[in-house]
Scaffold this motif. Sequence first.
Motif, PDB file in Angstrom:
ATOM      1  N   HIS A 101      14.978  10.662   4.392  1.00  0.00           N
ATOM      2  CA  HIS A 101      13.618  10.651   3.851  1.00  0.00           C
ATOM      3  C   HIS A 101      12.918   9.314   4.086  1.00  0.00           C
ATOM      4  O   HIS A 101      13.546   8.323   4.433  1.00  0.00           O
ATOM      5  N   VAL A 102      11.631   9.327   3.867  1.00  0.00           N
ATOM      6  CA  VAL A 102      10.814   8.120   3.929  1.00  0.00           C
ATOM      7  C   VAL A 102      10.233   7.862   2.546  1.00  0.00           C
ATOM      8  O   VAL A 102       9.809   8.797   1.863  1.00  0.00           O
ATOM      9  N   GLU A 103      10.262   6.593   2.132  1.00  0.00           N
ATOM     10  CA  GLU A 103       9.611   6.194   0.882  1.00  0.00           C
ATOM     11  C   GLU A 103       8.432   5.307   1.260  1.00  0.00           C
ATOM     12  O   GLU A 103       8.611   4.117   1.518  1.00  0.00           O
ATOM     13  N   PRO A 104       7.238   5.855   1.329  1.00  0.00           N
ATOM     14  CA  PRO A 104       6.086   5.044   1.738  1.00  0.00           C
ATOM     15  C   PRO A 104       5.955   3.783   0.877  1.00  0.00           C
ATOM     16  O   PRO A 104       5.860   3.849  -0.338  1.00  0.00           O
ATOM     17  N   PHE A 105       5.976   2.634   1.538  1.00  0.00           N
ATOM     18  CA  PHE A 105       5.939   1.317   0.897  1.00  0.00           C
ATOM     19  C   PHE A 105       4.535   1.062   0.353  1.00  0.00           C
ATOM     20  O   PHE A 105       3.547   1.429   0.985  1.00  0.00           O
ATOM     21  N   GLY A 106       4.425   0.456  -0.821  1.00  0.00           N
ATOM     22  CA  GLY A 106       3.104   0.286  -1.414  1.00  0.00           C
ATOM     23  C   GLY A 106       2.838  -1.077  -2.020  1.00  0.00           C
ATOM     24  O   GLY A 106       3.753  -1.862  -2.283  1.00  0.00           O
ATOM     25  N   ALA A 107       1.540  -1.365  -2.222  1.00  0.00           N
ATOM     26  CA  ALA A 107       1.091  -2.595  -2.884  1.00  0.00           C
ATOM     27  C   ALA A 107       0.533  -2.227  -4.252  1.00  0.00           C
ATOM     28  O   ALA A 107      -0.279  -1.301  -4.382  1.00  0.00           O
ATOM     29  N   TYR A 108       0.968  -2.964  -5.282  1.00  0.00           N
ATOM     30  CA  TYR A 108       0.610  -2.646  -6.665  1.00  0.00           C
ATOM     31  C   TYR A 108       0.034  -3.873  -7.366  1.00  0.00           C
ATOM     32  O   TYR A 108       0.324  -5.013  -6.996  1.00  0.00           O
ATOM     33  N   SER A 109      -0.752  -3.617  -8.401  1.00  0.00           N
ATOM     34  CA  SER A 109      -1.307  -4.718  -9.188  1.00  0.00           C
ATOM     35  C   SER A 109      -1.603  -4.247 -10.610  1.00  0.00           C
ATOM     36  O   SER A 109      -1.965  -3.093 -10.832  1.00  0.00           O
ATOM     37  N   SER A 110      -1.399  -5.153 -11.555  1.00  0.00           N
ATOM     38  CA  SER A 110      -1.797  -4.880 -12.948  1.00  0.00           C
ATOM     39  C   SER A 110      -3.070  -5.650 -13.278  1.00  0.00           C
ATOM     40  O   SER A 110      -3.558  -5.582 -14.401  1.00  0.00           O
ATOM     41  N   ARG A 111      -3.597  -6.380 -12.286  1.00  0.00           N
ATOM     42  CA  ARG A 111      -4.772  -7.226 -12.530  1.00  0.00           C
ATOM     43  C   ARG A 111      -6.035  -6.718 -11.841  1.00  0.00           C
ATOM     44  O   ARG A 111      -7.142  -6.986 -12.299  1.00  0.00           O
ATOM     45  N   ILE A 112      -5.869  -6.031 -10.735  1.00  0.00           N
ATOM     46  CA  ILE A 112      -7.042  -5.533 -10.013  1.00  0.00           C
ATOM     47  C   ILE A 112      -6.875  -4.036  -9.744  1.00  0.00           C
ATOM     48  O   ILE A 112      -5.752  -3.517  -9.740  1.00  0.00           O
ATOM     49  N   SER A 113      -7.978  -3.366  -9.517  1.00  0.00           N
ATOM     50  CA  SER A 113      -7.929  -1.924  -9.261  1.00  0.00           C
ATOM     51  C   SER A 113      -8.276  -1.579  -7.827  1.00  0.00           C
ATOM     52  O   SER A 113      -8.249  -0.415  -7.435  1.00  0.00           O
ATOM     53  N   SER A 114      -8.615  -2.591  -7.033  1.00  0.00           N
ATOM     54  CA  SER A 114      -8.941  -2.375  -5.630  1.00  0.00           C
ATOM     55  C   SER A 114      -8.644  -3.648  -4.845  1.00  0.00           C
ATOM     56  O   SER A 114      -8.774  -4.762  -5.374  1.00  0.00           O
ATOM     57  N   LEU A 115      -8.250  -3.490  -3.594  1.00  0.00           N
ATOM     58  CA  LEU A 115      -7.999  -4.665  -2.753  1.00  0.00           C
ATOM     59  C   LEU A 115      -9.262  -5.484  -2.546  1.00  0.00           C
ATOM     60  O   LEU A 115      -9.196  -6.685  -2.273  1.00  0.00           O
ATOM     61  N   ASP A 116     -10.418  -4.860  -2.702  1.00  0.00           N
ATOM     62  CA  ASP A 116     -11.691  -5.578  -2.582  1.00  0.00           C
ATOM     63  C   ASP A 116     -11.838  -6.654  -3.662  1.00  0.00           C
ATOM     64  O   ASP A 116     -12.608  -7.602  -3.508  1.00  0.00           O
ATOM     65  N   ASP A 117     -11.087  -6.469  -4.771  1.00  0.00           N
ATOM     66  CA  ASP A 117     -11.167  -7.418  -5.896  1.00  0.00           C
ATOM     67  C   ASP A 117     -10.184  -8.577  -5.762  1.00  0.00           C
ATOM     68  O   ASP A 117     -10.122  -9.453  -6.634  1.00  0.00           O
ATOM     69  N   ASP A 205      -0.748   5.005  -8.167  1.00  0.00           N
ATOM     70  CA  ASP A 205      -0.869   3.615  -8.614  1.00  0.00           C
ATOM     71  C   ASP A 205      -0.978   2.592  -7.484  1.00  0.00           C
ATOM     72  O   ASP A 205      -1.463   1.482  -7.705  1.00  0.00           O
ATOM     73  N   ALA A 206      -0.521   2.941  -6.304  1.00  0.00           N
ATOM     74  CA  ALA A 206      -0.552   1.971  -5.196  1.00  0.00           C
ATOM     75  C   ALA A 206      -1.975   1.752  -4.708  1.00  0.00           C
ATOM     76  O   ALA A 206      -2.731   2.703  -4.493  1.00  0.00           O
ATOM     77  N   LEU A 207      -2.353   0.492  -4.540  1.00  0.00           N
ATOM     78  CA  LEU A 207      -3.665   0.153  -3.992  1.00  0.00           C
ATOM     79  C   LEU A 207      -3.668   0.272  -2.474  1.00  0.00           C
ATOM     80  O   LEU A 207      -4.719   0.390  -1.850  1.00  0.00           O
ATOM     81  N   LEU A 208      -2.471   0.246  -1.907  1.00  0.00           N
ATOM     82  CA  LEU A 208      -2.286   0.323  -0.462  1.00  0.00           C
ATOM     83  C   LEU A 208      -0.921   0.942  -0.224  1.00  0.00           C
ATOM     84  O   LEU A 208       0.048   0.560  -0.878  1.00  0.00           O
ATOM     85  N   ILE A 209      -0.838   1.913   0.672  1.00  0.00           N
ATOM     86  CA  ILE A 209       0.451   2.584   0.882  1.00  0.00           C
ATOM     87  C   ILE A 209       0.593   3.020   2.329  1.00  0.00           C
ATOM     88  O   ILE A 209      -0.398   3.324   3.001  1.00  0.00           O
ATOM     89  N   GLU A 210       1.838   2.994   2.808  1.00  0.00           N
ATOM     90  CA  GLU A 210       2.117   3.467   4.159  1.00  0.00           C
ATOM     91  C   GLU A 210       1.828   4.955   4.265  1.00  0.00           C
ATOM     92  O   GLU A 210       1.884   5.682   3.278  1.00  0.00           O
ATOM     93  N   GLY A 211       1.594   5.391   5.487  1.00  0.00           N
ATOM     94  CA  GLY A 211       1.455   6.823   5.726  1.00  0.00           C
ATOM     95  C   GLY A 211       2.818   7.459   5.922  1.00  0.00           C
ATOM     96  O   GLY A 211       3.838   6.775   6.029  1.00  0.00           O
ATOM     97  N   ALA A 212       2.854   8.766   5.987  1.00  0.00           N
ATOM     98  CA  ALA A 212       4.111   9.495   6.158  1.00  0.00           C
ATOM     99  C   ALA A 212       4.741   9.234   7.527  1.00  0.00           C
ATOM    100  O   ALA A 212       5.906   9.554   7.748  1.00  0.00           O
ATOM    101  N   GLU A 213       3.973   8.621   8.446  1.00  0.00           N
ATOM    102  CA  GLU A 213       4.495   8.340   9.783  1.00  0.00           C
ATOM    103  C   GLU A 213       5.341   7.074   9.812  1.00  0.00           C
ATOM    104  O   GLU A 213       5.783   6.637  10.868  1.00  0.00           O
ATOM    105  N   SER A 214       5.584   6.473   8.663  1.00  0.00           N
ATOM    106  CA  SER A 214       6.375   5.248   8.590  1.00  0.00           C
ATOM    107  C   SER A 214       7.701   5.384   9.343  1.00  0.00           C
ATOM    108  O   SER A 214       8.383   6.404   9.233  1.00  0.00           O
ATOM    109  N   PRO A 215       8.087   4.356  10.115  1.00  0.00           N
ATOM    110  CA  PRO A 215       9.355   4.406  10.847  1.00  0.00           C
ATOM    111  C   PRO A 215      10.566   4.052   9.982  1.00  0.00           C
ATOM    112  O   PRO A 215      11.693   4.072  10.465  1.00  0.00           O
ATOM    113  N   TYR A 216      10.319   3.752   8.704  1.00  0.00           N
ATOM    114  CA  TYR A 216      11.410   3.286   7.847  1.00  0.00           C
ATOM    115  C   TYR A 216      12.101   4.455   7.133  1.00  0.00           C
ATOM    116  O   TYR A 216      12.028   4.611   5.920  1.00  0.00           O
TER     117      TYR A 216
END
Length: 260
Positions: A101-117, A205-216
């Motif tokens: 299986h693939v576990e899409p890797f993600g970016a998380y934050s408890s301080r911001i709700s968008s990478l724009d912030d 919850d992830a602000l940014l996440i890999e797609g299902a095409e991840s090679p990992y």
Amino acid sequence: MNFKKTLVALAAAATFTSVASAEELSVAATPVPHAEILEHVKPMLAEEGVELEVKVFTDYIQPNIQVDQERLDANYFQHQPYLDEFNAGRGTDLVTVAGVHVEPFGAYSSRISSLDDLEDGAVVAIPNDPTNGGRALLLLQKAGLITLEDPSKITSTASDIAENPKDLEFKELEAATLPRILDQVDLALINTNYALEAGLNPTEDALLIEGAESPYVNILVARPDNKDSDAMKKLAEALRSEDVKNFILEKYEGAVVPAF
């Protein structure tokens, strides 16, 4: 009466023979989702004459060491780039049996709700092992937050960042600790197994996440001497079955994706 006793004795003997002939297979795994998936296939393997013992670990080092030292038969927790890096660094010769299986890797934050912030000088935590740290940086590069000296290098570290327009401060920490320090940094790049253990939902919850095409792709790993054993083949077949595919899809709802 004697006839009944004979039947009971024969039944007991057959049961004993069945138990005695069962193949034992010990597999190291991190708790979520690996150990959960292994527990799911236990009954399937038992029907095939394989007694599966799942040993749960919360780090990425011991599962490989214990398999290499023949304390355990196999492990299921890592992707190929991590295994390649481990073998090269430790002098081990562990091998891939099957991709699961693939576990899409993600970016998380408890301080911001968008990478724009994400403000200039923000503190970003990433895993400190080369493959997962590089994976985190590649994801940040894809989002346009940084540029790496070699945009395709999967083992890049923070020192390989060529452009960092927001002057982000990187902290390289053990992967397992990242969910616990989420409130101490502005952004943390977290492996999905640790995110799930911490109650985070990658798809929500992830602000940014890999797609299902991840090679990992996460893989079942063993030693050269036992990778082709009957028990190992049965485990690999079970992990790549339609039943497991449906289990992953229903239980993890996109946070874990079948790779077969």
